[in-house]
Design a protein around this motif. Sequence first.
Motif, PDB file in Angstrom:
ATOM      1  N   UNK A 141       0.811  -1.217   0.000  1.00  0.00           N
ATOM      2  CA  UNK A 141       0.000   0.000   0.000  1.00  0.00           C
ATOM      3  C   UNK A 141       0.847   1.273   0.000  1.00  0.00           C
ATOM      4  N   UNK A 142       2.164   1.108  -0.102  1.00  0.00           N
ATOM      5  CA  UNK A 142       3.050   2.269  -0.187  1.00  0.00           C
ATOM      6  C   UNK A 142       3.267   2.587  -1.664  1.00  0.00           C
ATOM      7  N   UNK A 143       2.403   3.426  -2.204  1.00  0.00           N
ATOM      8  CA  UNK A 143       2.470   3.722  -3.636  1.00  0.00           C
ATOM      9  C   UNK A 143       2.992   5.130  -3.896  1.00  0.00           C
ATOM     10  N   UNK A 144       3.844   5.628  -2.999  1.00  0.00           N
ATOM     11  CA  UNK A 144       4.422   6.959  -3.192  1.00  0.00           C
ATOM     12  C   UNK A 144       5.185   7.020  -4.512  1.00  0.00           C
ATOM     13  N   UNK A 145       4.914   8.064  -5.279  1.00  0.00           N
ATOM     14  CA  UNK A 145       5.525   8.174  -6.600  1.00  0.00           C
ATOM     15  C   UNK A 145       7.042   8.316  -6.527  1.00  0.00           C
ATOM     16  N   UNK A 146       7.545   9.035  -5.539  1.00  0.00           N
ATOM     17  CA  UNK A 146       8.995   9.223  -5.455  1.00  0.00           C
ATOM     18  C   UNK A 146       9.708   7.881  -5.329  1.00  0.00           C
ATOM     19  N   UNK A 147       9.155   6.994  -4.528  1.00  0.00           N
ATOM     20  CA  UNK A 147       9.756   5.667  -4.351  1.00  0.00           C
ATOM     21  C   UNK A 147       9.771   4.907  -5.671  1.00  0.00           C
ATOM     22  N   UNK A 148       8.662   4.982  -6.414  1.00  0.00           N
ATOM     23  CA  UNK A 148       8.563   4.262  -7.680  1.00  0.00           C
ATOM     24  C   UNK A 148       9.469   4.877  -8.748  1.00  0.00           C
ATOM     25  N   UNK A 172       1.947  12.947  -8.793  1.00  0.00           N
ATOM     26  CA  UNK A 172       2.998  12.729  -9.787  1.00  0.00           C
ATOM     27  C   UNK A 172       4.070  13.803  -9.686  1.00  0.00           C
ATOM     28  N   UNK A 173       3.617  15.045  -9.553  1.00  0.00           N
ATOM     29  CA  UNK A 173       4.557  16.165  -9.488  1.00  0.00           C
ATOM     30  C   UNK A 173       5.323  16.148  -8.169  1.00  0.00           C
ATOM     31  N   UNK A 174       4.614  15.888  -7.071  1.00  0.00           N
ATOM     32  CA  UNK A 174       5.283  15.780  -5.770  1.00  0.00           C
ATOM     33  C   UNK A 174       6.372  14.710  -5.817  1.00  0.00           C
ATOM     34  N   UNK A 175       6.052  13.581  -6.446  1.00  0.00           N
ATOM     35  CA  UNK A 175       7.023  12.496  -6.546  1.00  0.00           C
ATOM     36  C   UNK A 175       8.248  12.903  -7.333  1.00  0.00           C
ATOM     37  N   UNK A 176       8.024  13.626  -8.429  1.00  0.00           N
ATOM     38  CA  UNK A 176       9.144  14.092  -9.247  1.00  0.00           C
ATOM     39  C   UNK A 176      10.020  15.061  -8.456  1.00  0.00           C
ATOM     40  N   UNK A 177       9.386  15.993  -7.762  1.00  0.00           N
ATOM     41  CA  UNK A 177      10.140  16.969  -6.963  1.00  0.00           C
ATOM     42  C   UNK A 177      10.972  16.254  -5.905  1.00  0.00           C
ATOM     43  N   UNK A 178      10.348  15.307  -5.206  1.00  0.00           N
ATOM     44  CA  UNK A 178      11.059  14.580  -4.154  1.00  0.00           C
ATOM     45  C   UNK A 178      12.211  13.751  -4.715  1.00  0.00           C
TER      46      UNK A 178
END
Length: 218
Positions: A141-148, A172-178
């Motif tokens: 259930x950890x589907x954080x975009x940054x991790x992926x 999506x954008x938060x994940x890219x930034x992180x």
Amino acid sequence: MDKNYTAVLFDLDGTIMDSGPGIMKSVQYALDHFDRPNEPEETLRKFVGPSLMDSFTHLYGMSEEDATRAVELYREVYPTKGIFDATPYKGIEEVFRTLQAEGRKLVLVTSKPHIFAERILEHFGFTSYFCYQTGPELDDHDSRKARLIRKAMDALKFEKTECVMVGDRMFDIDGAVEAGIDSIGVTYGYGDRAELQNAGATYIVDSPKEILSILQQE
């Protein structure tokens, strides 16, 4: 633009596919079991993009136990009735063809369980465009975009400066930034311009064709 993005990372729901109809019907099926019939479309649309666990928890205040049960109910119908109730966005396949012909690497980075995403790409004939796909497992259930995003970059040995993430929601954008990479926010999906701007999108476009315009300015 002085960037040279050799790797283009794509979100699935709301970016490649309008997956909303199948997702929203499956969510409503789950909510029916919690005495929440006929939920407004405005609320159901918020389930397109983020993880189901997060959505059931944050939008409906469910406990972890109830949210887990809601996900189970959702998955009773989605794999058979909802998964292909979706439509590719007009022009997106031309984007894939063009980027592939230019020698760029296309990567799928989705919060949808990988087993479902893989079936969708295959069903709509998109599998061959992607050199790599990543998404969580069914019990993850950890589907954080940054991790992926980092998982894909590590697997393919990409540098941050080579990569750009394309997506329709702040997640999506938060994940890219992180993850330290640039991003292209698309307004034709389930997020709006303000959401993408507030999240810090590097670029914002209104159609798949404009994705090419951004990338070909290099």
